[in-house]
Design a protein around this motif. Structure first.
Motif, PDB file in Angstrom:
ATOM      1  N   ALA A 262       0.833  -1.217   0.000  1.00 13.11           N
ATOM      2  CA  ALA A 262       0.000   0.000   0.000  1.00 13.11           C
ATOM      3  C   ALA A 262       0.859   1.255   0.000  1.00 13.11           C
ATOM      4  CB  ALA A 262      -0.934  -0.002   1.197  1.00 13.11           C
ATOM      5  N   GLY A 263       1.880   1.294   0.843  1.00 15.06           N
ATOM      6  CA  GLY A 263       2.739   2.464   0.901  1.00 15.06           C
ATOM      7  C   GLY A 263       3.521   2.685  -0.373  1.00 15.06           C
ATOM      8  N   THR A 264       3.987   1.599  -0.973  1.00 20.40           N
ATOM      9  CA  THR A 264       4.736   1.719  -2.220  1.00 20.40           C
ATOM     10  C   THR A 264       3.851   2.244  -3.343  1.00 20.40           C
ATOM     11  OG1 THR A 264       6.283  -0.039  -1.629  1.00 20.40           O
ATOM     12  CG2 THR A 264       6.033   0.443  -3.966  1.00 20.40           C
ATOM     13  N   VAL A 265       2.643   1.702  -3.454  1.00 22.80           N
ATOM     14  CA  VAL A 265       1.723   2.155  -4.497  1.00 22.80           C
ATOM     15  C   VAL A 265       1.389   3.633  -4.313  1.00 22.80           C
ATOM     16  CG1 VAL A 265      -0.608   1.889  -5.429  1.00 22.80           C
ATOM     17  CG2 VAL A 265       0.785  -0.135  -4.950  1.00 22.80           C
ATOM     18  N   GLU A 266       1.169   4.043  -3.068  1.00 20.67           N
ATOM     19  CA  GLU A 266       0.867   5.453  -2.802  1.00 20.67           C
ATOM     20  C   GLU A 266       2.055   6.342  -3.172  1.00 20.67           C
ATOM     21  OE1 GLU A 266      -0.863   8.261   0.806  1.00 20.67           O
ATOM     22  OE2 GLU A 266       0.260   6.440   1.297  1.00 20.67           O
ATOM     23  N   ALA A 267       3.261   5.918  -2.817  1.00 20.26           N
ATOM     24  CA  ALA A 267       4.452   6.706  -3.149  1.00 20.26           C
ATOM     25  C   ALA A 267       4.641   6.805  -4.656  1.00 20.26           C
ATOM     26  CB  ALA A 267       5.683   6.084  -2.494  1.00 20.26           C
ATOM     27  N   CYS A 268       4.381   5.724  -5.371  1.00 18.95           N
ATOM     28  CA  CYS A 268       4.492   5.753  -6.834  1.00 18.95           C
ATOM     29  C   CYS A 268       3.455   6.703  -7.433  1.00 18.95           C
ATOM     30  CB  CYS A 268       4.333   4.348  -7.408  1.00 18.95           C
ATOM     31  SG  CYS A 268       5.747   3.257  -7.089  1.00 18.95           S
ATOM     32  N   ALA A 269       2.255   6.719  -6.888  1.00 17.14           N
ATOM     33  CA  ALA A 269       1.229   7.642  -7.376  1.00 17.14           C
ATOM     34  C   ALA A 269       1.681   9.090  -7.205  1.00 17.14           C
ATOM     35  CB  ALA A 269      -0.090   7.398  -6.638  1.00 17.14           C
ATOM     36  N   ARG A 270       2.287   9.404  -6.053  1.00 15.42           N
ATOM     37  CA  ARG A 270       2.791  10.764  -5.844  1.00 15.42           C
ATOM     38  C   ARG A 270       3.886  11.100  -6.841  1.00 15.42           C
ATOM     39  NH1 ARG A 270       2.523   9.385  -0.278  1.00 15.42           N
ATOM     40  NH2 ARG A 270       4.783   9.030  -0.251  1.00 15.42           N
ATOM     41  N   ALA A 271       4.755  10.141  -7.121  1.00 11.12           N
ATOM     42  CA  ALA A 271       5.841  10.384  -8.071  1.00 11.12           C
ATOM     43  C   ALA A 271       5.307  10.620  -9.482  1.00 11.12           C
ATOM     44  CB  ALA A 271       6.820   9.209  -8.070  1.00 11.12           C
TER      45      ALA A 271
ATOM     46  N   LEU B 236      -2.478   5.221 -11.581  1.00  4.56           N
ATOM     47  CA  LEU B 236      -1.751   5.910 -10.516  1.00  4.56           C
ATOM     48  C   LEU B 236      -1.573   7.393 -10.840  1.00  4.56           C
ATOM     49  CD1 LEU B 236       1.095   3.353  -9.694  1.00  4.56           C
ATOM     50  CD2 LEU B 236      -1.054   3.717  -8.456  1.00  4.56           C
ATOM     51  N   GLY B 237      -1.699   8.229  -9.809  1.00  6.65           N
ATOM     52  CA  GLY B 237      -1.418   9.649  -9.961  1.00  6.65           C
ATOM     53  C   GLY B 237      -2.644  10.463 -10.321  1.00  6.65           C
TER      54      GLY B 237
ATOM     55  N   THR C 147      -2.876  12.419 -12.898  1.00  6.69           N
ATOM     56  CA  THR C 147      -3.062  12.397 -14.349  1.00  6.69           C
ATOM     57  C   THR C 147      -2.191  11.299 -14.921  1.00  6.69           C
ATOM     58  OG1 THR C 147      -2.814  13.621 -16.441  1.00  6.69           O
ATOM     59  CG2 THR C 147      -1.258  14.145 -14.689  1.00  6.69           C
ATOM     60  N   SER C 148      -2.651  10.714 -16.014  1.00  4.27           N
ATOM     61  CA  SER C 148      -1.847   9.708 -16.717  1.00  4.27           C
ATOM     62  C   SER C 148      -1.283  10.277 -18.015  1.00  4.27           C
ATOM     63  CB  SER C 148      -2.701   8.473 -17.022  1.00  4.27           C
ATOM     64  OG  SER C 148      -3.777   8.831 -17.898  1.00  4.27           O
ATOM     65  N   ALA C 149      -1.370  11.601 -18.176  1.00  7.70           N
ATOM     66  CA  ALA C 149      -0.974  12.223 -19.441  1.00  7.70           C
ATOM     67  C   ALA C 149       0.478  11.954 -19.803  1.00  7.70           C
ATOM     68  CB  ALA C 149      -1.226  13.734 -19.374  1.00  7.70           C
ATOM     69  N   TYR C 150       1.344  11.798 -18.795  1.00  8.04           N
ATOM     70  CA  TYR C 150       2.771  11.614 -19.058  1.00  8.04           C
ATOM     71  C   TYR C 150       3.262  10.225 -18.647  1.00  8.04           C
ATOM     72  CZ  TYR C 150       2.731  16.650 -19.745  1.00  8.04           C
ATOM     73  OH  TYR C 150       2.455  17.916 -20.205  1.00  8.04           O
ATOM     74  N   THR C 151       2.336   9.299 -18.410  1.00  6.77           N
ATOM     75  CA  THR C 151       2.716   7.976 -17.920  1.00  6.77           C
ATOM     76  C   THR C 151       2.973   7.001 -19.058  1.00  6.77           C
ATOM     77  OG1 THR C 151       1.376   8.304 -15.930  1.00  6.77           O
ATOM     78  CG2 THR C 151       2.024   6.053 -16.451  1.00  6.77           C
ATOM     79  N   TRP C 152       4.102   6.293 -18.954  1.00  9.88           N
ATOM     80  CA  TRP C 152       4.394   5.129 -19.784  1.00  9.88           C
ATOM     81  C   TRP C 152       4.419   3.911 -18.862  1.00  9.88           C
ATOM     82  CZ3 TRP C 152       9.366   6.343 -23.147  1.00  9.88           C
ATOM     83  CH2 TRP C 152       9.131   7.464 -23.971  1.00  9.88           C
TER      84      TRP C 152
END
Length: 298
Positions: A155-164, A208-209, A211-216
């Motif tokens: 859970a913490g890792t997924v949340e941190a990745c969303a912030r990134a 995650l995040g 916006t996904s506009a810049y996600t690969w």
């Protein structure tokens, strides 16, 4: 690598550390993260920072930094190789060597989930952050997102990745998310490399995040890649994974996956830097030859 090149890196790091930021500021940047054909070929070199030094049958393949840098510089010099993915130490060595002119640079962000550690799924962001990636003039950041449904550390890792993802997007930078469903077997964390697991991991990572506009997405090559890629509309790159002694089979699988609509390239490390037979040039050139030659619509 010539001994004087290694000595120069050591001397600069010891006596002139500000030269690293100066080299980043001078670096000639590529026009875009994707090349003119809408594809990319990135060499990955961020495993050592997680204590993962093995490649194939060589448990300490990446333990010699001069040898690793030599292989990276060779790979980056080959036609069609667009750039590198690495942690600050490796990227900065390459900057000081002048190997990143005109190259795409992705900074690896979460390396705290050390290989074999009891807290491996609690994958802390111990390397780049979005602000530094932007300040250094790099093209994006990459994060590993391992998801074990029976481990609360996920859970913490997924949340941190969303912030990134959100932080990178605010800077207009690519967030390269590498998702895996994972589980512990006999105390060891293993990524699940089934079609269903890859589909589920991609679906979670794509959301995650803010916006996904810049996600690969950076995904493994598994059976039925058509189904995996169909799980999202996001640009997708293929990772190389473990070194396979049957390299022809690996190349054939990459070629099939690269033909799929939203697959835009390869992000490969050990399979090209430490290939069977140790011929880095041939391995890299063959991988480049697999990229679609047709210019994709912008």
């Amino acid at each position: 690598m010539r001994p004087e090149s290694l000595e120069s890196i050591i001397e600069t790091r010891t006596h002139r550390p500000a030269a690293i930021a100066e080299a980043a500021a001078r670096r000639r940047r590529p026009a875009a993260a994707l090349d003119g054909a809408g594809t990319t070929m990135i060499v990955a070199a961020d495993h050592p920072a997680r204590g993962s030094l093995g490649a194939g049958e060589r448990p300490l393949a990446m333990a010699d930094r001069a040898d690793l840098l030599d292989r990276l510089c060779l790979a980056l010099s080959r036609p069609g190789v667009d750039g590198v993915l690495g942690t600050p130490d490796i990227v900065e060595d390459l900057l000081l060597l002048g190997a990143l002119e005109g190259k795409v640079v992705f900074g690896s962000m979460n390396r705290g989930g050390l290989t074999g550690a009891a807290w491996e799924l609690d994958d802390r962001f111990t390397a780049y952050d979005a602000a530094t990636i932007a300040a250094m003039g790099y093209e994006g950041g990459k994060m590993l997102t391992r998801i074990a449904l029976d481990d609360p550390a996920t859970a913490g890792t997924v949340e941190a990745c969303a912030r990134a993802v959100s932080d990178l997007a605010r800077h207009g930078l690519v967030a390269m998310v590498e998702p895996f469903m994972a589980q512990r077997t006999d105390g060891r964390l293993r990524n699940l490399l089934t079609t269903e697991a890859a589909i589920r991991a991609s679906a979670i990572a794509a959301g995650l995040g803010t916006t996904s506009a810049y996600t690969w997405l950076k995904v493994p090559v598994v059976p039925d890649m058509e189904r995996v890629v169909a799980a999202t509309t996001l640009p997708t790159v293929l990772l190389g994974g473990e070194v396979n002694q049957d390299q022809d089979a690996t190349f054939a699988a990459w070629e099939r996956a690269l033909a799929l609509p939203n697959v835009v390239g390869l992000v490969v490390g050990r399979s090209l830097l430490y290939p069977p037979g140790d011929d880095v040039t041939t391995a890299v050139d063959t991988a480049v030859s697999l990229l679609p030659r047709t210019v994709r619509a912008p």
